[in-house]
Design an enzyme around this catalytic site. Structure first.
Site, PDB file in Angstrom:
ATOM      1  N   GLU A   1      -0.134  -1.478   5.732  1.00 17.40           N
ATOM      2  CA  GLU A   1       0.769  -0.954   6.839  1.00 17.40           C
ATOM      3  C   GLU A   1       0.937   0.461   7.079  1.00 17.40           C
ATOM      4  O   GLU A   1       1.189   0.800   8.166  1.00 17.40           O
ATOM      5  CB  GLU A   1       2.344  -1.320   5.731  1.00 17.40           C
ATOM      6  CG  GLU A   1       3.732  -1.094   6.744  1.00 17.40           C
ATOM      7  CD  GLU A   1       4.268   0.306   7.013  1.00 17.40           C
ATOM      8  OE1 GLU A   1       4.870   0.586   7.817  1.00 17.40           O
ATOM      9  OE2 GLU A   1       3.763   1.062   6.217  1.00 17.40           O
TER      10      GLU A   1
ATOM     11  N   ASP B   1       0.840  -1.412  -0.077  1.00 13.19           N
ATOM     12  CA  ASP B   1       0.086   0.012   0.029  1.00 13.19           C
ATOM     13  C   ASP B   1       0.934   1.337   0.216  1.00 13.19           C
ATOM     14  O   ASP B   1       2.045   0.959   0.274  1.00 13.19           O
ATOM     15  CB  ASP B   1      -1.223  -0.094   1.283  1.00 13.19           C
ATOM     16  CG  ASP B   1      -0.214  -0.088   2.612  1.00 13.19           C
ATOM     17  OD1 ASP B   1       0.784  -0.722   2.603  1.00 13.19           O
ATOM     18  OD2 ASP B   1      -0.882   0.437   3.520  1.00 13.19           O
TER      19      ASP B   1
HETATM   20 ZN   LIG Z   1       6.791   2.198   4.029  1.00 17.68          ZN
END
Ligand SMILES: [Zn+2]
Length: 391
Positions: free
Chosen positions: A143, A81
Site C-alpha cells: 500500500e 506493509d
Molecule cells: Zn497506512
C-alpha cells in the site's frame, strides 16, 4: 492449529516482523511473514484462508480470510506493509514494541499493524454459525509504495463484500471521502544548437514556459469547476514539484522535464484529468514543432466518496458518535469501491504519528476499537437489518 496469543503479544509479533515497502529496491521487503502470521491466527479461529500472490512481485501477497458465506457482509481491511524508517531518530528499537506514557511504540503501530491485531482480537469468539452474512478480513501488500496489492484484487475482479472498513489511522473518526493523487511527467523536446543563433535549434525551455503558463490557467479553471467545502483545501491542487533540463547557458536547451502532483476532488477521474492535461499541453505548444511526452510517474489513486446516507456511513457515525469527515490522504478505498464495496476509513491510530519516528498508538484506543469492530460485525454480519428495513 495454535490459537492467537493475547492482543499485546499479537501487536508485538506483527511489529517485530519487518515488512517495509519502498520504491527503492534496496529497502523493499517481503510482507509474506506478516501475511502468514495473520493467516495462522485466523485459520485457528475457523476462517477460510486465501493467499493471493501479487503478479510481478514474487515475495508479496494479499490475505483474504473469510468466515461465513453470502453476498453482503463486512470487510475489515488493512495493509501489512510499513514505510521505511530513520533509525537515528527513533528513541527505541522500531521493531520492538515498547510502552511509555500510555502508548505503544513501534514501526507500524499506528499505520497500521495494530489494527490487524485488533481485528483478530475482535473476532476471537466469533463462530461461522453466528453469521448471517460473511465477515472478510483483508490484509494487503504494497500500500505504501504502488498499491499493487489492491490493484491485484481489482485485476482479479475479486469481490469481497458489500461494506468495507479500512483501519488507516483516523483517530476513530469515520472518513467517507478523500482526494486522489496523481504524479505526472511532462517532457518537452526541442533541438540543441549554438546560443548565438536561435535558428540553429528549438529551445525546449521556451516551450516549457508556455506549458507552465497553460497549466496554471488550467488549474484555475479546474478550481472554479469543482469545489468541495468538506475538505480543508476545498479545491484541486496542482503542484509544480520538479523541473530539470538543459546543460549550458551557451547551448540551446534541447530537452526539459517537469514533474507535477495533482490532488483531485471526488467526482473527478484520473483518466479524464490525464486527457485534459495532454490536451492542455498540446494546445499550449501548437504553434511550434516541439515534441511532447507525457507519462504517469505511478498509476495514481482515484479520489473516493461514499454517500453520507450510506448504511455503512450511518452505522460508523452512530457507533463512534462522531460525524464522518474528509481526509487529506489517499487510501486503498477507491480500489475496494471499484469491486463493489461501500468504504469508510476508520482506525485507531493518528495520522500525525504515521510515517514518523517514534510512531505510537495510544493504549486507550485499543479496547474501544475492539468494541467498535464487534458492533460493526453485529450490525452487518450477525443481525443485519439495513436502516430502510428498520423503520
Ligand atoms: Zn497506512
Amino acid at each position: 492449529m495454535v490459537a492467537p496469543p493475547n492482543l499485546r503479544e499479537m501487536i508485538a509479533r506483527l511489529i517485530a516482523t519487518p515488512s517495509i515497502s519502498s520504491v527503492n529496491p534496496a529497502e523493499d521487503q517481503s510482507n509474506r511473514a506478516v501475511i502468514d502470521m495473520l493467516a495462522e491466527w485466523l485459520a485457528a479461529l475457523g476462517f477460510q484462508i486465501d493467499i493471493q500472490d501479487i503478479p510481478g512481485m514474487p515475495d508479496k501477497a494479499n490475505l483474504i480470510a473469510t468466515l461465513g458465506r453470502g453476498e453482503g457482509g463486512l470487510v475489515l481491511a488493512g495493509h501489512t506493509d510499513t514505510v521505511p524508517y530513520d533509525e537515528d531518530r527513533w528513541q527505541s528499537d522500531p521493531f520492538r514494541l515498547s510502552e511509555r506514557d500510555d502508548k505503544l511504540f513501534g514501526l507500524g503501530t499506528s499505520d497500521m499493524k495494530s489494527f490487524m491485531a485488533l481485528i483478530v482480537e475482535a473476532v476471537r469468539d466469533l463462530r461461522a454459525k453466528d453469521l448471517v452474512q460473511p465477515l472478510v478480513v483483508l490484509a494487503t501488500a504494497d500500500e505504501e509504495s504502488g498499491m499493487m496489492g489492491a490493484q491485484a484484487l481489482v485485476d482479479a475482479n475479486r469481490y469481497l463484500g458489500r461494506h468495507a472498513v479500512i483501519g488507516e489511522p483516523t483517530g476513530l473518526t469515520p472518513i467517507r471521502m478523500h482526494k486522489g493523487v496523481m504524479m505526472e511527467s511532462i517532457r518537452v523536446i526541442g533541438r540543441s544548437g549554438h546560443s548565438s543563433d536561435p535558428s540553429l535549434g528549438l529551445n525546449a525551455l521556451e516551450g516549457m514556459s508556455l506549458v507552465l503558463n497553460a497549466l496554471q490557467a488550467w488549474r484555475e479553471q479546474l478550481q472554479q469547476r469543482y469545489r468541495n467545502d468538506q475538505f480543508k483545501i476545498p479545491v484541486l491542487t496542482l503542484n509544480f514539484g520538479r523541473i530539470c533540463g538543459g546543460d549550458n547557458p551557451n547551448r540551446i536547451c534541447p530537452e526539459v522535464e517537469l514533474q507535477i502532483d495533482i490532488r483531485p476532488l471526488p467526482g473527478m477521474s484520473l483518466l479524464e484529468l490525464r486527457d485534459e492535461l495532454a490536451n492542455c499541453v498540446r494546445v499550449a505548444l501548437r504553434e511550434q514543432p516541439w515534441q511532447v511526452e507525457l507519462k504517469p510517474l505511478f498509476p495514481g489513486v482515484e479520489p473516493m466518496e461514499t454517500a453520507a446516507d450510506a448504511w455503512l456511513v450511518q452505522a460508523a457515525e452512530r457507533l463512534t458518535g462522531v460525524s464522518a469527515e474528509a481526509a487529506a490522504f489517499g487510501t486503498e478505498g477507491p480500489f475496494l469501491q471499484r469491486l463493489g464495496s461501500d468504504v469508510v476509513v476508520l482506525g485507531p491510530g493518528d495520522i500525525a504519528q504515521a510515517h514518523q519516528p517514534d510512531e505510537f498508538i495510544r493504549l486507550d484506543r485499543l479496547r474501544p476499537t475492539v468494541s467498535l469492530l464487534q458492533n460493526m460485525i453485529r450490525e452487518f454480519c450477525v443481525s443485519p437489518a439495513a436502516p430502510e428495513q428498520l423503520s
